[in-house]
Write a protein that holds these residues in place. Structure first.
Motif, PDB file in Angstrom:
ATOM      1  N   ALA A 182      77.263  86.328  44.004  1.00 35.44           N
ATOM      2  CA  ALA A 182      77.362  86.046  42.567  1.00 35.44           C
ATOM      3  C   ALA A 182      76.395  84.915  42.224  1.00 35.44           C
ATOM      4  N   ASP A 183      75.644  85.091  41.145  1.00 36.62           N
ATOM      5  CA  ASP A 183      74.643  84.104  40.749  1.00 36.62           C
ATOM      6  C   ASP A 183      74.345  84.311  39.268  1.00 36.62           C
ATOM      7  N   THR A 184      73.352  83.616  38.770  1.00 37.66           N
ATOM      8  CA  THR A 184      72.918  83.758  37.387  1.00 37.66           C
ATOM      9  C   THR A 184      71.404  83.884  37.359  1.00 37.66           C
ATOM     10  N   ARG A 243      67.044  82.792  28.385  1.00 37.49           N
ATOM     11  CA  ARG A 243      67.940  83.946  28.520  1.00 37.49           C
ATOM     12  C   ARG A 243      68.560  83.899  29.903  1.00 37.49           C
ATOM     13  N   GLU A 244      69.859  84.167  29.963  1.00 36.92           N
ATOM     14  CA  GLU A 244      70.573  84.190  31.225  1.00 36.92           C
ATOM     15  C   GLU A 244      71.386  85.470  31.338  1.00 36.92           C
ATOM     16  N   LEU A 245      71.682  85.838  32.585  1.00 39.43           N
ATOM     17  CA  LEU A 245      72.467  87.024  32.857  1.00 39.43           C
ATOM     18  C   LEU A 245      73.283  86.770  34.109  1.00 39.43           C
ATOM     19  N   ALA A 246      74.598  87.010  34.021  1.00 45.62           N
ATOM     20  CA  ALA A 246      75.460  86.892  35.198  1.00 45.62           C
ATOM     21  C   ALA A 246      75.111  87.995  36.182  1.00 45.62           C
ATOM     22  N   LEU A 247      75.009  87.619  37.456  1.00 44.44           N
ATOM     23  CA  LEU A 247      74.719  88.579  38.517  1.00 44.44           C
ATOM     24  C   LEU A 247      75.953  88.697  39.409  1.00 44.44           C
ATOM     25  N   PRO A 248      76.716  89.767  39.261  1.00 48.34           N
ATOM     26  CA  PRO A 248      77.864  89.953  40.149  1.00 48.34           C
ATOM     27  C   PRO A 248      77.380  90.363  41.547  1.00 48.34           C
ATOM     28  N   ALA A 249      78.076  89.944  42.571  1.00 41.21           N
ATOM     29  CA  ALA A 249      77.674  90.246  43.945  1.00 41.21           C
ATOM     30  C   ALA A 249      77.681  91.753  44.194  1.00 41.21           C
ATOM     31  N   GLY A 250      76.558  92.261  44.718  1.00 46.99           N
ATOM     32  CA  GLY A 250      76.465  93.640  45.133  1.00 46.99           C
ATOM     33  C   GLY A 250      76.340  94.673  44.028  1.00 46.99           C
ATOM     34  N   GLN A 251      76.143  94.246  42.792  1.00 48.16           N
ATOM     35  CA  GLN A 251      76.012  95.183  41.679  1.00 48.16           C
ATOM     36  C   GLN A 251      74.709  94.932  40.937  1.00 48.16           C
ATOM     37  N   GLU A 252      74.110  96.016  40.448  1.00 50.27           N
ATOM     38  CA  GLU A 252      72.882  95.866  39.661  1.00 50.27           C
ATOM     39  C   GLU A 252      73.221  95.346  38.270  1.00 50.27           C
ATOM     40  N   ALA A 253      72.435  94.398  37.796  1.00 49.48           N
ATOM     41  CA  ALA A 253      72.569  93.874  36.435  1.00 49.48           C
ATOM     42  C   ALA A 253      71.191  93.955  35.782  1.00 49.48           C
ATOM     43  N   THR A 254      71.167  94.212  34.473  1.00 49.72           N
ATOM     44  CA  THR A 254      69.906  94.395  33.760  1.00 49.72           C
ATOM     45  C   THR A 254      69.832  93.467  32.553  1.00 49.72           C
ATOM     46  N   LEU A 255      68.720  92.776  32.436  1.00 53.69           N
ATOM     47  CA  LEU A 255      68.443  91.936  31.279  1.00 53.69           C
ATOM     48  C   LEU A 255      67.231  92.525  30.577  1.00 53.69           C
ATOM     49  N   VAL A 256      67.386  92.873  29.307  1.00 50.51           N
ATOM     50  CA  VAL A 256      66.287  93.424  28.508  1.00 50.51           C
ATOM     51  C   VAL A 256      65.852  92.351  27.524  1.00 50.51           C
ATOM     52  N   LEU A 257      64.551  92.112  27.458  1.00 53.93           N
ATOM     53  CA  LEU A 257      64.055  91.153  26.474  1.00 53.93           C
ATOM     54  C   LEU A 257      62.714  91.601  25.931  1.00 53.93           C
ATOM     55  N   THR A 258      62.407  91.116  24.744  1.00 50.76           N
ATOM     56  CA  THR A 258      61.114  91.369  24.114  1.00 50.76           C
ATOM     57  C   THR A 258      60.247  90.140  24.344  1.00 50.76           C
ATOM     58  N   ALA A 259      59.074  90.344  24.892  1.00 51.86           N
ATOM     59  CA  ALA A 259      58.159  89.253  25.215  1.00 51.86           C
ATOM     60  C   ALA A 259      57.453  88.793  23.933  1.00 51.86           C
ATOM     61  N   ASP A 260      58.121  87.952  23.167  1.00 49.93           N
ATOM     62  CA  ASP A 260      57.572  87.514  21.886  1.00 49.93           C
ATOM     63  C   ASP A 260      56.908  86.141  21.949  1.00 49.93           C
ATOM     64  N   ARG A 261      56.811  85.554  23.146  1.00 54.82           N
ATOM     65  CA  ARG A 261      56.114  84.281  23.338  1.00 54.82           C
ATOM     66  C   ARG A 261      55.045  84.469  24.396  1.00 54.82           C
ATOM     67  N   THR A 262      53.889  83.887  24.182  1.00 53.23           N
ATOM     68  CA  THR A 262      52.823  83.986  25.182  1.00 53.23           C
ATOM     69  C   THR A 262      52.924  82.836  26.177  1.00 53.23           C
ATOM     70  N   GLY A 263      52.458  83.094  27.377  1.00 47.68           N
ATOM     71  CA  GLY A 263      52.476  82.073  28.418  1.00 47.68           C
ATOM     72  C   GLY A 263      52.930  82.657  29.736  1.00 47.68           C
ATOM     73  N   LEU A 264      53.211  81.776  30.691  1.00 52.56           N
ATOM     74  CA  LEU A 264      53.664  82.151  32.021  1.00 52.56           C
ATOM     75  C   LEU A 264      55.094  81.640  32.187  1.00 52.56           C
ATOM     76  N   GLY A 288      71.751  79.713  41.269  1.00 51.63           N
ATOM     77  CA  GLY A 288      72.447  79.229  42.460  1.00 51.63           C
ATOM     78  C   GLY A 288      71.531  79.034  43.651  1.00 51.63           C
ATOM     79  N   THR A 289      70.693  80.029  43.926  1.00 50.51           N
ATOM     80  CA  THR A 289      69.806  79.972  45.092  1.00 50.51           C
ATOM     81  C   THR A 289      68.409  79.456  44.761  1.00 50.51           C
ATOM     82  N   ARG A 290      68.128  79.285  43.474  1.00 48.54           N
ATOM     83  CA  ARG A 290      66.815  78.809  43.017  1.00 48.54           C
ATOM     84  C   ARG A 290      65.671  79.665  43.571  1.00 48.54           C
ATOM     85  N   LEU A 291      65.908  80.962  43.616  1.00 49.16           N
ATOM     86  CA  LEU A 291      64.910  81.895  44.104  1.00 49.16           C
ATOM     87  C   LEU A 291      64.088  82.419  42.930  1.00 49.16           C
TER      88      LEU A 291
END
Length: 74
Positions: A25-27, A35-56, A63-66
């Motif tokens: 479990a992570d975020t 934008r944040e999305l809860a990540l339940p352990a062992g399940q796929e989670a999807t975050l959809v966003l529109t890239a309305d800002r330029t940059g990197l 939790g794991t800072r990965l």
């Protein structure tokens, strides 16, 4: 030393779906878009966003800072 994260290039206004499966479990957080999305352990989670800002922007887990990828929006 960890390998450099991948990079996904987008055009401003384009939509992207980030599909993530975590072994614990992570975020998911998209920097610059606050934008944040809860990540339940062992399940796929999807975050959809529109890239309305330029940059990197890093996409990482809190939790794991990965860093999963970087979004390069032009």
């Amino acid at each position: 030393m960890a390998p450099a994260p991948g990079r996904t290039e987008l055009k401003r206004g384009q939509s992207v779906a980030l599909r993530v499966t975590s072994d614990r479990a992570d975020t998911l957080h998209v920097h610059g878009y606050d934008r944040e999305l809860a990540l339940p352990a062992g399940q796929e989670a999807t975050l959809v966003l529109t890239a309305d800002r330029t940059g990197l922007f890093e996409v990482e887990t809190h939790g794991t800072r990965l860093v999963l990828t970087q979004l390069l929006v032009r």
